[in-house]
Write a protein that holds these residues in place. Structure first.
Motif, PDB file in Angstrom:
ATOM      1  N   GLY A 192      27.156  41.385 113.530  1.00  0.00           N
ATOM      2  CA  GLY A 192      27.719  42.473 113.243  1.00  0.00           C
ATOM      3  C   GLY A 192      27.189  43.813 113.942  1.00  0.00           C
ATOM      4  N   ALA A 193      27.887  45.046 113.888  1.00  0.00           N
ATOM      5  CA  ALA A 193      27.358  46.249 114.486  1.00  0.00           C
ATOM      6  C   ALA A 193      26.223  46.649 113.786  1.00  0.00           C
ATOM      7  CB  ALA A 193      28.345  47.384 114.474  1.00  0.00           C
ATOM      8  N   LYS A 194      25.870  46.311 112.523  1.00  0.00           N
ATOM      9  CA  LYS A 194      24.737  46.809 111.651  1.00  0.00           C
ATOM     10  C   LYS A 194      23.465  46.103 112.403  1.00  0.00           C
ATOM     11  CE  LYS A 194      24.736  47.692 106.988  1.00  0.00           C
ATOM     12  NZ  LYS A 194      24.837  47.123 105.726  1.00  0.00           N
ATOM     13  N   TRP A 251      26.810  58.024 107.756  1.00  0.00           N
ATOM     14  CA  TRP A 251      26.673  56.613 107.264  1.00  0.00           C
ATOM     15  C   TRP A 251      25.337  56.334 106.792  1.00  0.00           C
ATOM     16  CZ3 TRP A 251      25.859  51.628 109.973  1.00  0.00           C
ATOM     17  CH2 TRP A 251      26.060  50.699 109.002  1.00  0.00           C
ATOM     18  N   HIS A 290      22.840  54.219 108.903  1.00  0.00           N
ATOM     19  CA  HIS A 290      21.862  54.534 110.022  1.00  0.00           C
ATOM     20  C   HIS A 290      20.749  54.826 109.645  1.00  0.00           C
ATOM     21  CE1 HIS A 290      25.855  55.813 112.257  1.00  0.00           C
ATOM     22  NE2 HIS A 290      25.592  54.595 112.742  1.00  0.00           N
ATOM     23  N   SER A 321      27.788  58.704 116.457  1.00  0.00           N
ATOM     24  CA  SER A 321      28.722  57.887 116.009  1.00  0.00           C
ATOM     25  C   SER A 321      30.276  58.708 115.996  1.00  0.00           C
ATOM     26  CB  SER A 321      28.724  57.354 114.779  1.00  0.00           C
ATOM     27  OG  SER A 321      29.754  56.201 114.124  1.00  0.00           O
ATOM     28  N   ASN A 372      31.782  57.988 110.511  1.00  0.00           N
ATOM     29  CA  ASN A 372      32.120  57.585 109.434  1.00  0.00           C
ATOM     30  C   ASN A 372      31.058  58.302 108.405  1.00  0.00           C
ATOM     31  OD1 ASN A 372      32.157  56.426 106.643  1.00  0.00           O
ATOM     32  ND2 ASN A 372      31.190  54.583 107.331  1.00  0.00           N
ATOM     33  N   ASP A 411      27.015  54.672 118.340  1.00  0.00           N
ATOM     34  CA  ASP A 411      27.663  53.938 117.481  1.00  0.00           C
ATOM     35  C   ASP A 411      29.029  53.840 117.691  1.00  0.00           C
ATOM     36  OD1 ASP A 411      28.767  52.242 115.504  1.00  0.00           O
ATOM     37  OD2 ASP A 411      27.227  52.875 113.974  1.00  0.00           O
ATOM     38  N   ILE A 442      31.778  51.956 116.720  1.00  0.00           N
ATOM     39  CA  ILE A 442      32.482  50.718 115.977  1.00  0.00           C
ATOM     40  C   ILE A 442      33.795  51.417 115.656  1.00  0.00           C
ATOM     41  CG2 ILE A 442      31.446  51.582 113.786  1.00  0.00           C
ATOM     42  CD1 ILE A 442      31.772  48.141 114.746  1.00  0.00           C
ATOM     43  N   TYR A 443      34.091  52.655 115.619  1.00  0.00           N
ATOM     44  CA  TYR A 443      35.581  53.029 115.351  1.00  0.00           C
ATOM     45  C   TYR A 443      36.224  53.751 116.670  1.00  0.00           C
ATOM     46  CZ  TYR A 443      33.776  52.866 110.494  1.00  0.00           C
ATOM     47  OH  TYR A 443      33.224  52.554 109.208  1.00  0.00           O
ATOM     48  N   SER A 459      34.380  44.239 113.711  1.00  0.00           N
ATOM     49  CA  SER A 459      34.521  44.211 112.491  1.00  0.00           C
ATOM     50  C   SER A 459      35.685  45.209 111.859  1.00  0.00           C
ATOM     51  CB  SER A 459      33.234  44.999 111.632  1.00  0.00           C
ATOM     52  OG  SER A 459      32.263  44.085 111.853  1.00  0.00           O
ATOM     53  N   LYS A 460      35.564  46.218 112.451  1.00  0.00           N
ATOM     54  CA  LYS A 460      36.961  47.204 112.285  1.00  0.00           C
ATOM     55  C   LYS A 460      38.084  46.959 113.102  1.00  0.00           C
ATOM     56  CE  LYS A 460      33.142  49.066 109.936  1.00  0.00           C
ATOM     57  NZ  LYS A 460      33.064  49.172 108.623  1.00  0.00           N
ATOM     58  N   ARG A 513      31.193  38.840 110.818  1.00  0.00           N
ATOM     59  CA  ARG A 513      29.724  39.410 111.308  1.00  0.00           C
ATOM     60  C   ARG A 513      29.424  39.097 112.857  1.00  0.00           C
ATOM     61  NH1 ARG A 513      29.829  42.687 109.402  1.00  0.00           N
ATOM     62  NH2 ARG A 513      27.392  43.086 109.617  1.00  0.00           N
TER      63      ARG A 513
HETATM   64  C1  LIG Z   1      29.431  53.866 111.362  1.00  0.00           C
HETATM   65  C2  LIG Z   1      29.050  52.531 111.244  1.00  0.00           C
HETATM   66  N1  LIG Z   1      28.405  51.662 112.202  1.00  0.00           N
HETATM   67  C3  LIG Z   1      28.282  50.506 111.916  1.00  0.00           C
HETATM   68  C4  LIG Z   1      29.077  49.742 110.844  1.00  0.00           C
HETATM   69  C5  LIG Z   1      28.549  48.320 110.609  1.00  0.00           C
HETATM   70  O1  LIG Z   1      29.611  47.479 111.144  1.00  0.00           O
HETATM   71  P1  LIG Z   1      29.420  45.864 111.010  1.00  0.00           P
HETATM   72  O2  LIG Z   1      30.229  45.641 109.883  1.00  0.00           O
HETATM   73  O3  LIG Z   1      30.031  45.380 112.253  1.00  0.00           O
HETATM   74  O4  LIG Z   1      27.930  45.407 110.810  1.00  0.00           O
HETATM   75  C6  LIG Z   1      29.671  50.557 109.913  1.00  0.00           C
HETATM   76  C7  LIG Z   1      30.081  49.891 108.651  1.00  0.00           C
HETATM   77  O5  LIG Z   1      30.806  50.493 107.700  1.00  0.00           O
HETATM   78  C8  LIG Z   1      29.815  51.969 110.139  1.00  0.00           C
HETATM   79  O6  LIG Z   1      30.342  52.634 109.256  1.00  0.00           O
END
Ligand SMILES: Cc1ncc(COP(=O)(O)O)c(C=O)c1O
Length: 392
Positions: free
Chosen positions: A90-92, A116, A119, A160, A164, A192, A194-195, A225-226, A234
């Motif tokens: 996952g990105a996290k 978020w 971070h 990001s 978020n 980041d 992800i969005y 993920s998104k 993951r």
């Molecule tokens: C800004 C941001 N980065 C990363 C993530 C995590 O993504 P992942 O589910 O791929 O770990 C989120 C999840 O809410 C997010 O909002």
């Protein structure tokens, strides 16, 4: 140590649901939709393939890395190869790996406020200090704001866009300004993305497309993920200069060995499917308008239209004053108990006086949630009720 406050809201909603309440959640930071059938079928095929039953490379499936690299090449208009990419859980996890590679004890990392909480958490987990940088009235960072928070210990910035919870997209001139600042002060940028697929105004640009010269001090983070409704699978990644990828690979090899092969095959199928994110983005854009317009019709709520992402992030401070609530957390708790709608209080994002509502839910869920919020928070004009009925 506290758990992620967003998961705390989800857990409370779940507990209420377990007691029989019909709870709608706009709290989750994930698409409500199931993963597409194409991806599920690819995963099933992978489960049946004995190759996927054994160890694979720590850096990740070369075919998946090649697809990530190809998509980065498209996005940034510069060449990337599979070697530039590390697959993560996952990105996290990708953010975690990047920070482990970059940050030493006491190093400072700039993060957006509001922002978020993940971070801040990954910075702390790496022994660093997360320094919140106050965003402007449109929730964007600026070189001036970053510079006010810069010290000799400033090692990196996490950017990001779309963000978020704010949905803020940093337009090209702002990215250029931030990139110049980072370059001038030798600060790493962790982008980041992800969005990135949920760009509702067509203004999203990857920072490396705007400032290619920043490549040797930038880590790009992404994942399925998104974009592909695959939060539970993951799979994410980082793309970065060789020394960061080498450190990330070593960390993965010493800890999880590699991301499960079946999940990587599912992600591979997802990256081949461009239709799903495009369709989701279109649906979210429509629901964004529906939710924001409905929120703005409630006295005491002022909701900007987010440029990207999947959240509305209204200012509810007037509503708090009117009702004598002391915080967004009071309002969120009251909404959960009274209207059975879960939202996340702004405190989770360093923004008391706001709440976050996710619009990546289906139309029926969103319409019912809007209906409940309006009934709970204001007398409902007949005309609005009719409109909602028609929308159904
Ligand atoms: C800004 C941001 N980065 C990363 C993530 C995590 O993504 P992942 O589910 O791929 O770990 C989120 C999840 O809410 C997010 O909002």
């Amino acid at each position: 140590m506290t758990d992620n406050p967003i998961f705390a809201v989800a857990a409370r909603a779940e507990a209420l649901r377990a007691r029989g309440a019909d709870v709608i959640t706009l709290a989750a930071g994930e698409p409500q939709a199931a993963t597409s059938a194409v991806v599920v079928e690819a995963a099933v095929a992978a489960v049946r393939d004995p190759v996927a039953h054994h160890y694979g490379p720590a850096q990740g499936d070369p075919a998946l890395r090649a697809l990530v690299a190809a998509s980065l090449t498209d996005d940034t208009e510069a060449a990337w190869s599979a070697d530039d990419v590390q697959i993560a859980l996952g990105a996290k996890h990708a953010l975690f790996l990047a920070l482990q590679a970059l940050v030493g004890a006491g190093d400072e990392v700039l993060v957006a406020a509001p922002g978020w909480p993940g971070h801040t958490e990954v910075v702390t987990a790496a022994g660093g200090i997360a320094v919140p940088v106050t965003a402007d009235s449109e929730f964007r960072l600026s070189a001036e704001a970053l510079d006010r928070c810069r010290t000799p210990r400033t090692r990196a910035l996490i950017l990001s866009s779309p963000g978020n919870p704010t949905g803020a997209v940093h337009p090209e001139p702002r990215l250029r300004q931030i990139a110049d600042w980072a370059q001038r002060h030798g600060v790493w940028v962790i982008s980041d993305d992800i969005y990135r697929a949920f760009d509702h105004t067509g203004t999203y640009r990857p920072i490396l497309r705007v400032a290619p010269s920043l490549r040797d001090r930038t880590v790009v983070v992404g994942g399925v993920s998104k974009e592909h409704a695959m939060t539970g699978w993951r799979v994410g990644w980082l793309a970065a200069p060789p020394e960061i990828i080498a450190a990330a690979r070593l960390h993965v090899s010493r800890t999880i060995t590699h991301v499960p092969t079946v999940n990587q095959r599912a992600a591979l199928a997802a990256l081949d499917d461009h239709g799903t994110p495009a369709e989701a983005a279109q649906d979210y854009r429509r629901r964004r308008t529906m939710l924001v317009e409905a929120l703005n019709r409630i006295d005491g709520i002022d909701c900007p239209l987010p440029d990207g992402g999947m959240f509305a992030f209204p200012d509810v401070s007037a509503l708090l004053n009117d009702h004598g609530w002391s915080s967004g957390a009071d309002l969120a708790a009251w909404l959960l108990d009274t209207a059975h709608v879960a939202v996340v209080p702004g405190e989770a994002f360093d923004a008391p006086g706001r709440i976050r509502l996710c619009f990546a839910v289906d139309d029926d869920t969103l319409i019912t949630a809007i209906d409940r919020l309006r009934t709970a928070l204001s007398p409902v004009p007949e005309a609005d009720n009719q409109q909602l009925e028609e929308a159904r």
